[in-house]
Design an enzyme around this catalytic site. Sequence first.
Site, mmCIF file in Angstrom:
data_model
loop_
_atom_site.group_PDB
_atom_site.id
_atom_site.type_symbol
_atom_site.label_atom_id
_atom_site.label_comp_id
_atom_site.label_asym_id
_atom_site.label_seq_id
_atom_site.Cartn_x
_atom_site.Cartn_y
_atom_site.Cartn_z
ATOM 1 N N ASP A 92 -0.131 -0.570 -5.042
ATOM 2 C CA ASP A 92 -1.294 0.076 -5.668
ATOM 3 C C ASP A 92 -0.986 1.462 -6.235
ATOM 4 O O ASP A 92 -1.691 1.955 -7.110
ATOM 5 C CB ASP A 92 -2.477 0.147 -4.689
ATOM 6 C CG ASP A 92 -2.139 0.854 -3.387
ATOM 7 O OD1 ASP A 92 -0.984 1.303 -3.203
ATOM 8 O OD2 ASP A 92 -3.042 0.966 -2.523
ATOM 9 N N ASN A 93 0.054 2.106 -5.740
ATOM 10 C CA ASN A 93 0.483 3.401 -6.283
ATOM 11 C C ASN A 93 1.831 3.758 -5.680
ATOM 12 O O ASN A 93 2.312 3.089 -4.764
ATOM 13 C CB ASN A 93 -0.537 4.517 -6.008
ATOM 14 C CG ASN A 93 -1.017 4.585 -4.575
ATOM 15 O OD1 ASN A 93 -2.125 4.174 -4.252
ATOM 16 N ND2 ASN A 93 -0.154 5.089 -3.687
ATOM 17 N N CYS A 128 -5.408 4.843 -3.964
ATOM 18 C CA CYS A 128 -5.646 3.467 -3.511
ATOM 19 C C CYS A 128 -6.851 2.796 -4.155
ATOM 20 O O CYS A 128 -6.722 1.777 -4.834
ATOM 21 C CB CYS A 128 -5.812 3.442 -1.992
ATOM 22 S SG CYS A 128 -4.360 4.008 -1.080
ATOM 23 N N ASP A 153 0.836 -1.200 0.000
ATOM 24 C CA ASP A 153 0.000 0.000 0.000
ATOM 25 C C ASP A 153 0.877 1.257 0.000
ATOM 26 O O ASP A 153 1.570 1.530 0.984
ATOM 27 C CB ASP A 153 -0.902 -0.013 1.241
ATOM 28 C CG ASP A 153 -2.068 0.949 1.142
ATOM 29 O OD1 ASP A 153 -2.135 1.712 0.169
ATOM 30 O OD2 ASP A 153 -2.922 0.933 2.055
ATOM 31 N N ASP A 154 0.882 1.993 -1.107
ATOM 32 C CA ASP A 154 1.671 3.239 -1.246
ATOM 33 C C ASP A 154 3.173 2.988 -1.372
ATOM 34 O O ASP A 154 3.971 3.848 -0.991
ATOM 35 C CB ASP A 154 1.456 4.182 -0.050
ATOM 36 C CG ASP A 154 0.112 4.889 -0.066
ATOM 37 O OD1 ASP A 154 -0.687 4.618 -0.973
ATOM 38 O OD2 ASP A 154 -0.135 5.715 0.840
#
Length: 538
Positions: free
Chosen positions: A312-313, A77, A41-42
């Site tokens: 996700d990013n 997200c 995540d991130d």
Amino acid sequence: MRQKCRHIIIRFILICVTLLCNSLAEAKMNPTPNIVLILTDDLDVSIGGMMPLVKTKKLIGDAGITFTNTFVASPLCCPSRASILTGKYPHNHHVVNNTLEGNCSSTAWQKTQEPETFSAFLQKHGTYQTFFAGKYLNEYGSKKAGGVEHVPPGWDHWFALERNSKYYNYTLSVNGRAQRHGQNYSEDYLTDVLANISIDFLENKSNRRPFFMMVSTPAPHSPWTAAPQYESSFPNIKAPRDPNFNIHGKDKHWLIRQAKTPMTNSSVEFLDNAYRKRWRTLLSVDDLVEKVVRKLEVRGELSNTYIIFTSDNGYHTGQFSLPMDKRQLYEFDIRVPLLVRGPNIKPNQTSPLLIANVDLGPTILDIAGYNVNETQMDGMSFFFIMTGKGNSSTWRSDVLVEYEGEGSSISDPACPLLGPGVSECFPDCVCEDSYNNTYACVRTVSQAANLQYCEFDDNEVFVEVYNLTADPFQLSNIAKSIDQEVLEKMNHRLMMLQSCSGQSCRTPGVYDSQFRFDPRLMFSSLVAHRNKRRQTLK
């Protein structure tokens, strides 16, 4: 005559038995593969996010292939995760932000898109046993959308986090039942809990069917809570001082230009501290990866399992004097890591081919033996690239990146001069988002060009263009100096991609030899795109 017939029948039976034995032997030699997807995540790749993940790089990257040009369909997200699950661009799955109103895990999403996810296809065909653990979508578990009792189609074993990333004091949906966790490290630290749940699944699953396992970690998302043993790690690490760190984005969209340069010492100190904390949370992800790989190895299943690791990013910490967040069109926010190991993937490979996260769903289905063309997915399978079984010269040269900005309808009392329309504002009144931070980009990677072309949906119709070969840190917007013909072609290509669906999203890009530019199509494509968008918003 009868004896002759008997000989023919016996011979026929022997041939059938031989063919059956050969078929069974071949099936044993090439059993249906297992698939593991680990989603962080991130996690950036442009500003050093992979550096703490030493074991992950060794166990997945060095053991397989690393894709160096992997991009997300949207640098936020929920839209990005929706693209991973459905294989669709945001304009087709209609998730535009992290709110229920933005279709994040809404009832509309559940009715129209969840039945079209790759996991739903895997489960529907009955071959795979499916397992999910971790963060799903930011609004998952909302009372307005079924609460934690809702288990999306496609999952046999479901351990999903309610709402957004946390490390302690959270609720999991365990196959539709709420399981609450506190703040005891040994029992509740989420990254470790996910590792333990995953190991339990591997130990107790059926050995007669292949499995798909998706593990979605909270790290390195805020609040950046490290495990106790890692709280003092990396004491001297700071956010990288790359050429775009703490400088003014003078030729960029107004939202970037409003950032204060140079940043205050306290702002720099804050983001350096956040950068360290992000790295510390990743050490537990590294442990999780090691545990999963070792368990597969002990069980004798590693050689028949594809393991995919991604995010996700991306993220930024001080680039163009923006404090910290994602959401922007630049490399640090849209580029993510992608490492894969598995059967027939040679070790120590690196591929520069252009991958988008809409390709993950099609690739997973392709690995599982399903026909991707029978789905509505926009992405392409890169399975043949990993295994070297196809002609990579025919691979695509561009992908679409979309983002719909968010803003508050009222002014922030702490920053009254900014007025309404902005959001994600920091104490020094530098804001990371706004209503008109709405853009779409064509990201091109080919032998002929490494280019990014972006248009904003604002009153200016502001354009940003970057030549990443000459300017990897995106310091100079060349929109006003690039050849007019290139601008027109990229504008046309962008409108085509913004209105694409399925196969039409995989047509040749501007730098493909098969590309055909017809200016007459520009207006019709734009009208189709705007009409489609209006229908979506109704």
